[in-house]
Design an enzyme around this catalytic site. Structure first.
Site, mmCIF file in Angstrom:
data_model
loop_
_atom_site.group_PDB
_atom_site.id
_atom_site.type_symbol
_atom_site.label_atom_id
_atom_site.label_comp_id
_atom_site.label_asym_id
_atom_site.label_seq_id
_atom_site.Cartn_x
_atom_site.Cartn_y
_atom_site.Cartn_z
ATOM 1 N N ARG A 4 4.745 2.548 -2.288
ATOM 2 C CA ARG A 4 4.491 3.858 -3.050
ATOM 3 C C ARG A 4 5.742 4.414 -2.359
ATOM 4 O O ARG A 4 6.659 4.926 -3.419
ATOM 5 C CB ARG A 4 3.642 4.641 -2.825
ATOM 6 C CG ARG A 4 2.160 4.327 -3.319
ATOM 7 C CD ARG A 4 0.848 5.050 -3.225
ATOM 8 N NE ARG A 4 -0.398 4.134 -3.468
ATOM 9 C CZ ARG A 4 -0.691 3.867 -4.845
ATOM 10 N NH1 ARG A 4 0.319 3.891 -5.818
ATOM 11 N NH2 ARG A 4 -1.466 2.717 -5.001
ATOM 12 N N ASP B 235 0.965 -1.097 -0.026
ATOM 13 C CA ASP B 235 -0.105 0.080 -0.074
ATOM 14 C C ASP B 235 0.951 1.207 0.035
ATOM 15 O O ASP B 235 1.709 1.491 -0.795
ATOM 16 C CB ASP B 235 -1.021 0.044 1.082
ATOM 17 C CG ASP B 235 -2.097 1.183 1.287
ATOM 18 O OD1 ASP B 235 -3.085 0.923 0.511
ATOM 19 O OD2 ASP B 235 -1.672 1.839 1.867
ATOM 20 N N TYR C 157 -1.839 11.707 1.873
ATOM 21 C CA TYR C 157 -2.577 11.459 0.706
ATOM 22 C C TYR C 157 -2.840 12.895 -0.137
ATOM 23 O O TYR C 157 -2.737 12.919 -1.560
ATOM 24 C CB TYR C 157 -4.127 10.874 1.100
ATOM 25 C CG TYR C 157 -4.190 9.624 1.054
ATOM 26 C CD1 TYR C 157 -4.500 8.812 0.279
ATOM 27 C CD2 TYR C 157 -3.679 9.001 2.417
ATOM 28 C CE1 TYR C 157 -4.741 7.395 0.550
ATOM 29 C CE2 TYR C 157 -3.792 7.699 2.728
ATOM 30 C CZ TYR C 157 -4.301 6.760 1.671
ATOM 31 O OH TYR C 157 -4.315 5.389 1.867
ATOM 32 N N HIS D 287 -7.236 -6.852 0.200
ATOM 33 C CA HIS D 287 -6.038 -5.825 -0.160
ATOM 34 C C HIS D 287 -4.912 -5.981 0.818
ATOM 35 O O HIS D 287 -3.915 -5.645 0.335
ATOM 36 C CB HIS D 287 -6.728 -4.413 0.357
ATOM 37 C CG HIS D 287 -5.831 -3.180 0.337
ATOM 38 N ND1 HIS D 287 -5.073 -2.756 -0.702
ATOM 39 C CD2 HIS D 287 -5.387 -2.441 1.322
ATOM 40 C CE1 HIS D 287 -4.186 -1.698 -0.410
ATOM 41 N NE2 HIS D 287 -4.456 -1.726 0.933
ATOM 42 N N HIS E 298 -11.306 7.233 -0.467
ATOM 43 C CA HIS E 298 -10.632 7.707 0.651
ATOM 44 C C HIS E 298 -9.426 8.560 0.289
ATOM 45 O O HIS E 298 -8.959 9.370 0.829
ATOM 46 C CB HIS E 298 -10.322 6.586 1.778
ATOM 47 C CG HIS E 298 -9.479 5.772 0.943
ATOM 48 N ND1 HIS E 298 -9.861 4.688 -0.087
ATOM 49 C CD2 HIS E 298 -7.851 5.408 1.183
ATOM 50 C CE1 HIS E 298 -8.667 3.958 -0.233
ATOM 51 N NE2 HIS E 298 -7.538 4.422 0.368
#
Length: 294
Positions: free
Chosen positions: A112, A108, A214, A275, A153
């Site tokens: 990144r 997740d 985010y 996930h 989200h």
């Protein structure tokens, strides 16, 4: 820490170029860094890390802004939570532990961070594994209604004016348990003690930091990603991609084909999971990582 990784893991908090990074270290052999996603901590690896420690020196770290690592206050441009900054922390952590070159696996958000690490620090990363992601740049470039609903989200957490911080802060435990429960489909159940640990660590500073994470993905990270694309910069080390066959990623993308646009040497497969692969399919994840990192 209420749910520590078992022996042979020991805990350290390391000054990584001015940012305090909390990690568990265990095992012997070639170094392997494990990075978690949102809204977890390094504890997401609690099934997998002890298996990997039979062959590797495993470092399971909390990203900046998460777990018991430092949570710098976000600035106006969210540069504090750019993946470039978060990757730099982890390279500095490994250097402080005596590892100049190492393998890395990230789930997740950790995937990144690991992707950025392989681009910014190719001398440090020997092999890379990413779990249940496609590149951030690809997701935004191909976002549609299904993405907006499935990954709502991403947009909620990136909203400004303190909106997500205020709303999540009203009941952070509900947010964590609801988010995780909505993305689990079979396989191993979540360990209640691990979930409790995620809740413990999700204080107001972590909420602010993760929203900034985010926001950075939708802004400064894309600037960095576009610059890489313009320069033709790709991942040059071997890349393993694992994803959940029941996850949004597995249902929505030709995952290997997407990653072949970003890396020279790509392999991988879907696992019987949603996930949270390290918690839902730990036996398969451990086996795949053991084989890949060798």
């Amino acid at each position: 820490m209420s749910v520590p990784l078992p022996s042979p893991f020991e805990y350290r908090t390391v000054d990584a170029d001015g940012v305090r990074i909390h990690c568990a270290i265990g095992g012997a052999g070639p170094p392997l860094l494990l990075l978690h996603g949102y809204p977890q901590t390094h504890v997401i690896w609690h099934h997998v890390a002890p298996v990997l420690a039979r062959r590797f020196t495993v470092v399971a770290a909390d990203l900046r802004g998460y777990g018991d690592s430092a949570k710098p206050a976000p600035g106006p441009d969210d540069a504090e939570y750019a993946k470039r900054a978060m990757a730099g922390d982890q390279v500095a952590l490994m250097r402080e532990l005596g590892f100049e070159r190492f393998a890395v696996a990230g789930h997740d958000r950790g995937g990144r961070v690991a992707h950025r690490m392989a681009l910014d620090h190719p001398e440090a990363v020997s092999r890379l594994a990413v779990l249940d992601i496609v590149p951030t740049r690809h997701t935004f470039a191909h976002a549609d209604a299904a993405f907006g609903l499935g990954y709502y989200h991403w947009f909620f957490l990136a909203a400004g004016n303190g909106i997500p911080e205020r709303l999540i802060g009203g009941d952070p435990e509900f947010w964590i348990r609801a988010r995780m429960g909505a993305r689990h489909a079979g396989g191993t159940a979540f360990d209640p003690a691990a979930e409790n640990e995620y809740v413990r660590c999700f204080d107001q500073a972590a909420i602010a930091a993760s929203c900034s994470d985010y926001r950075a993905a939708a802004s400064i990270d894309l600037v960095h990603d576009d610059a890489d694309a313009a320069a033709g910069r790709r991942i040059t080390v071997p890349l393993l991609v694992l994803w959940g066959e029941r996850s949004f990623v597995g249902r929505s993308y030709d995952v290997l084909d997407v990653w072949r646009g970003y890396a020279a040497d790509v392999r991988g497969r879907a696992l019987a999971s949603d996930h949270y692969l390290p918690e839902e399919a730990p036996v398969d994840v451990a086996r795949e990582l053991m084989e890949f990192f060798g």
